[in-house]
Design a protein around this motif. Structure first.
Motif, PDB file in Angstrom:
ATOM      1  N   SER A   1      -7.167  -0.490  -3.301  1.00 32.23           N
ATOM      2  CA  SER A   1      -6.413  -0.282  -2.049  1.00 32.23           C
ATOM      3  C   SER A   1      -7.227  -0.515  -0.778  1.00 32.23           C
ATOM      4  O   SER A   1      -6.731  -1.158   0.160  1.00 32.23           O
ATOM      5  CB  SER A   1      -5.815   1.130  -2.031  1.00 32.23           C
ATOM      6  OG  SER A   1      -4.813   1.253  -3.000  1.00 32.23           O
TER       7      SER A   1
ATOM      8  N   MET B   1      -3.966   2.693   5.999  1.00 34.89           N
ATOM      9  CA  MET B   1      -3.045   2.886   4.884  1.00 34.89           C
ATOM     10  C   MET B   1      -3.744   2.652   3.547  1.00 34.89           C
ATOM     11  O   MET B   1      -3.442   3.312   2.544  1.00 34.89           O
ATOM     12  CB  MET B   1      -1.842   1.949   5.030  1.00 34.89           C
ATOM     13  CG  MET B   1      -0.937   2.309   6.188  1.00 34.89           C
ATOM     14  SD  MET B   1       0.571   1.307   6.257  1.00 34.89           S
ATOM     15  CE  MET B   1       1.447   1.911   4.824  1.00 34.89           C
TER      16      MET B   1
ATOM     17  N   VAL C   1      -5.773   1.920  -8.177  1.00 34.56           N
ATOM     18  CA  VAL C   1      -5.346   2.170  -6.794  1.00 34.56           C
ATOM     19  C   VAL C   1      -6.523   2.615  -5.940  1.00 34.56           C
ATOM     20  O   VAL C   1      -6.711   2.157  -4.803  1.00 34.56           O
ATOM     21  CB  VAL C   1      -4.210   3.223  -6.754  1.00 34.56           C
ATOM     22  CG1 VAL C   1      -3.922   3.652  -5.317  1.00 34.56           C
ATOM     23  CG2 VAL C   1      -2.950   2.671  -7.392  1.00 34.56           C
TER      24      VAL C   1
ATOM     25  N   ALA D   1      -5.997   9.022  -4.799  1.00 29.93           N
ATOM     26  CA  ALA D   1      -6.056   8.456  -6.152  1.00 29.93           C
ATOM     27  C   ALA D   1      -7.441   8.647  -6.761  1.00 29.93           C
ATOM     28  O   ALA D   1      -7.570   9.004  -7.945  1.00 29.93           O
ATOM     29  CB  ALA D   1      -5.684   6.975  -6.109  1.00 29.93           C
TER      30      ALA D   1
ATOM     31  N   SER E   1       1.333   6.460  -6.957  1.00 23.90           N
ATOM     32  CA  SER E   1       0.159   7.237  -7.365  1.00 23.90           C
ATOM     33  C   SER E   1       0.385   8.732  -7.160  1.00 23.90           C
ATOM     34  O   SER E   1      -0.042   9.544  -7.988  1.00 23.90           O
ATOM     35  CB  SER E   1      -1.084   6.780  -6.596  1.00 23.90           C
ATOM     36  OG  SER E   1      -0.959   7.045  -5.213  1.00 23.90           O
ATOM     37  N   TRP E   2       1.103   9.121  -6.091  1.00 23.94           N
ATOM     38  CA  TRP E   2       1.395  10.541  -5.882  1.00 23.94           C
ATOM     39  C   TRP E   2       2.322  11.078  -6.965  1.00 23.94           C
ATOM     40  O   TRP E   2       2.160  12.223  -7.429  1.00 23.94           O
ATOM     41  CB  TRP E   2       2.000  10.767  -4.491  1.00 23.94           C
ATOM     42  CG  TRP E   2       0.963  11.009  -3.443  1.00 23.94           C
ATOM     43  CD1 TRP E   2       0.571  10.154  -2.452  1.00 23.94           C
ATOM     44  CD2 TRP E   2       0.165  12.183  -3.293  1.00 23.94           C
ATOM     45  NE1 TRP E   2      -0.414  10.721  -1.695  1.00 23.94           N
ATOM     46  CE2 TRP E   2      -0.679  11.970  -2.181  1.00 23.94           C
ATOM     47  CE3 TRP E   2       0.078  13.380  -3.982  1.00 23.94           C
ATOM     48  CZ2 TRP E   2      -1.606  12.913  -1.768  1.00 23.94           C
ATOM     49  CZ3 TRP E   2      -0.841  14.332  -3.565  1.00 23.94           C
ATOM     50  CH2 TRP E   2      -1.672  14.099  -2.466  1.00 23.94           C
TER      51      TRP E   2
ATOM     52  N   SER F   1       0.819   4.039  -2.883  1.00 26.00           N
ATOM     53  CA  SER F   1       0.580   5.442  -2.558  1.00 26.00           C
ATOM     54  C   SER F   1       1.666   6.347  -3.137  1.00 26.00           C
ATOM     55  O   SER F   1       1.377   7.390  -3.726  1.00 26.00           O
ATOM     56  CB  SER F   1       0.510   5.616  -1.034  1.00 26.00           C
ATOM     57  OG  SER F   1       0.296   6.968  -0.696  1.00 26.00           O
TER      58      SER F   1
ATOM     59  N   LEU G   1       0.825  -1.210   0.000  1.00 28.12           N
ATOM     60  CA  LEU G   1       0.000   0.000   0.000  1.00 28.12           C
ATOM     61  C   LEU G   1       0.858   1.260   0.000  1.00 28.12           C
ATOM     62  O   LEU G   1       0.515   2.252  -0.643  1.00 28.12           O
ATOM     63  CB  LEU G   1      -0.932  -0.004   1.212  1.00 28.12           C
ATOM     64  CG  LEU G   1      -2.035  -1.068   1.184  1.00 28.12           C
ATOM     65  CD1 LEU G   1      -2.760  -1.118   2.516  1.00 28.12           C
ATOM     66  CD2 LEU G   1      -3.026  -0.787   0.061  1.00 28.12           C
TER      67      LEU G   1
ATOM     68  N   PHE H   1      -5.544   5.787   2.925  1.00 26.33           N
ATOM     69  CA  PHE H   1      -4.573   6.838   2.614  1.00 26.33           C
ATOM     70  C   PHE H   1      -4.114   6.752   1.158  1.00 26.33           C
ATOM     71  O   PHE H   1      -3.875   7.766   0.513  1.00 26.33           O
ATOM     72  CB  PHE H   1      -3.365   6.711   3.553  1.00 26.33           C
ATOM     73  CG  PHE H   1      -2.295   7.735   3.313  1.00 26.33           C
ATOM     74  CD1 PHE H   1      -2.449   9.035   3.756  1.00 26.33           C
ATOM     75  CD2 PHE H   1      -1.132   7.401   2.636  1.00 26.33           C
ATOM     76  CE1 PHE H   1      -1.468   9.991   3.531  1.00 26.33           C
ATOM     77  CE2 PHE H   1      -0.145   8.335   2.408  1.00 26.33           C
ATOM     78  CZ  PHE H   1      -0.312   9.644   2.851  1.00 26.33           C
ATOM     79  N   ALA H   2      -3.996   5.517   0.642  1.00 27.36           N
ATOM     80  CA  ALA H   2      -3.605   5.346  -0.761  1.00 27.36           C
ATOM     81  C   ALA H   2      -4.781   5.606  -1.700  1.00 27.36           C
ATOM     82  O   ALA H   2      -4.613   6.155  -2.791  1.00 27.36           O
ATOM     83  CB  ALA H   2      -3.050   3.935  -0.981  1.00 27.36           C
TER      84      ALA H   2
END
Length: 229
Positions: free
Chosen positions: A142, A185, A138, A193, A34-35, A31, A27, A188-189
């Protein structure tokens, strides 16, 4: 003090089972990637929008098509041609080539020109929509990966309770807490996204619609040009 350290975020990650740690690592990687893609897509779509506005301003100001084409060639040599200008250059290149040959009628010239612009449009669509499927994946997967880690961690906690004569909140809390970190988490991911995918999909749709509108208008201009000569 020891219990406090166990319930700290780092302590929960350290004390988690191997499978839950692997889920957290997966994860975290999703993340981070993806960022990176969110930032890259944001910069690209902003540049494409500015390029569209600037080129259409020059195009509709009455500038000579040949002059615009020469300017585009100069930018292309520096690797700065993109977006709607690629449609213009592809269409105008094919239009000029077929007219100079002198063997094609007006309809054949326009058919070749429109075909060249459709090919250029396909390439631009790939550029505009690049990485959006990954962000969608994602965002949708996720939370479930995080939930899997949570369920596994809670199962381990309850298996540990079976060996204890007296179970208290203090004995259960660390195991359940470390399991819930996986869910956190996952969210958070997923949340950035999903938000980025929705925002960038709308921007991409607007850009592609603008490209199609320009291609149709440019095709009409060339149609009048080829029939008037």
């Amino acid at each position: 003090m020891e219990t406090g350290e166990q319930l700290s975020l780092w302590g929960l990650i350290q004390n988690a089972s191997l499978l839950v740690q692997l889920v957290m690592l997966l994860l975290l990687l999703a993340s981070v990637i993806s960022w990176v893609m969110i930032i890259q897509r944001g910069l690209y779509l902003s540049r494409a929008r500015r390029a569209l506005v600037n080129f259409e301003r020059r195009f509709w100001s009455g500038a000579d098509l040949n002059q615009l084409f020469r300017e585009g060639n100069e930018r292309s040599e520096r690797g700065k041609t993109d977006g709607v200008e690629s449609l213009f250059r592809s269409g105008f290149t094919e239009f000029t080539r077929l007219r100079q040959q002198g063997r094609s009628g007006p309809e054949a010239v326009m058919e070749g020109t429109e075909r060249a612009m459709r090919v250029a449009m396909s390439r631009e669509q790939e550029k505009v929509e690049m990485n959006l499927p990954f962000l969608a994946s994602v965002g949708s997967v996720s939370p479930y990966i995080g939930l899997f880690g949570t369920v596994w961690g809670i199962m381990n906690s309850f298996r540990g309770l079976a060996t204890m004569h007296q179970a208290t909140i203090a004995t259960v809390a660390p195991g359940i807490s470390e399991a819930l970190v996986a869910t956190a988490m996952g969210l958070f991911a997923a949340i950035p996204a999903v938000m980025a995918y929705n925002r960038y999909s709308a921007k991409a749709e607007w850009l592609l619609s603008s490209y199609e509108t320009f291609a149709e208008e440019f095709s009409s201009i060339l149609h009048r040009k080829v029939h008037s000569s």
